[in-house]
Scaffold this motif. Structure first.
Motif, PDB file in Angstrom:
ATOM      1  N   ALA A   1       0.842  -1.198   0.000  1.00  0.00           N
ATOM      2  CA  ALA A   1       0.000   0.000   0.000  1.00  0.00           C
ATOM      3  C   ALA A   1       0.875   1.245   0.000  1.00  0.00           C
TER       4      ALA A   1
ATOM      5  N   ASN B   1      -0.762   4.416  -0.024  1.00  0.00           N
ATOM      6  CA  ASN B   1      -1.598   5.419   0.633  1.00  0.00           C
ATOM      7  C   ASN B   1      -2.505   4.719   1.629  1.00  0.00           C
TER       8      ASN B   1
ATOM      9  N   ALA C   1      -8.963   2.790   4.813  1.00  0.00           N
ATOM     10  CA  ALA C   1      -8.818   2.278   3.448  1.00  0.00           C
ATOM     11  C   ALA C   1      -7.358   2.423   3.038  1.00  0.00           C
ATOM     12  N   SER C   2      -6.898   1.459   2.255  1.00  0.00           N
ATOM     13  CA  SER C   2      -5.529   1.486   1.728  1.00  0.00           C
ATOM     14  C   SER C   2      -5.584   1.450   0.222  1.00  0.00           C
ATOM     15  N   GLY C   3      -4.619   2.079  -0.405  1.00  0.00           N
ATOM     16  CA  GLY C   3      -4.554   2.093  -1.854  1.00  0.00           C
ATOM     17  C   GLY C   3      -3.148   1.844  -2.348  1.00  0.00           C
TER      18      GLY C   3
ATOM     19  N   ASN D   1      -3.740   4.630  -6.730  1.00  0.00           N
ATOM     20  CA  ASN D   1      -4.735   5.331  -5.923  1.00  0.00           C
ATOM     21  C   ASN D   1      -4.140   6.579  -5.283  1.00  0.00           C
ATOM     22  N   LYS D   2      -4.919   7.667  -5.266  1.00  0.00           N
ATOM     23  CA  LYS D   2      -4.524   8.885  -4.571  1.00  0.00           C
ATOM     24  C   LYS D   2      -5.222   8.917  -3.213  1.00  0.00           C
TER      25      LYS D   2
ATOM     26  N   ASP E   1      -8.717  10.308  -3.284  1.00  0.00           N
ATOM     27  CA  ASP E   1      -9.738   9.374  -3.773  1.00  0.00           C
ATOM     28  C   ASP E   1     -10.193   8.426  -2.673  1.00  0.00           C
ATOM     29  N   LEU E   2      -9.264   8.024  -1.797  1.00  0.00           N
ATOM     30  CA  LEU E   2      -9.627   7.154  -0.679  1.00  0.00           C
ATOM     31  C   LEU E   2     -10.551   7.884   0.293  1.00  0.00           C
TER      32      LEU E   2
END
Length: 91
Positions: free
Chosen positions: A38, A40, A63-65, A69-70, A73-74
């Motif tokens: 992850a 982010n 939440a992890s991205g 992913n930015k 956005d999370l």
């Protein structure tokens, strides 16, 4: 606080955005091991405090991205999810 403001309820939120791993490290890990980590992580804590009853609702979620992913956005995804679960409606 709600009584002092003259409102029915007060909504408080806390956001924590972090980068557990850099994008470069995640890409390198993905190439070496086949799984990237992850890059982010976002935590959202939201409470609704009713003027008469006190705290009536709590939403804590993380939440992890990955690389694509930015963090923003999370946060948006978590807030959309929270709005669907909120016990109040605006109207």
């Amino acid at each position: 606080m709600a009584a002092a403001l003259g409102v029915d309820a007060v909504i408080t939120t806390r956001f924590n955005m972090s980068k557990p791993m850099s994008q470069g490290a995640a890409i390198a890990l993905g190439l070496l091991v086949g799984v990237s980590g992850a890059t982010n992580a976002t935590t959202v804590n939201m409470d609704i405090h009713d003027a008469e009853a006190g705290m009536i609702w709590n939403y804590d979620w993380e939440a992890s991205g990955g690389v694509l992913n930015k963090a923003e956005d999370l946060v948006e995804m978590l807030m959309r999810n929270a709005s669907k679960r909120m016990p109040y409606t605006i109207g």
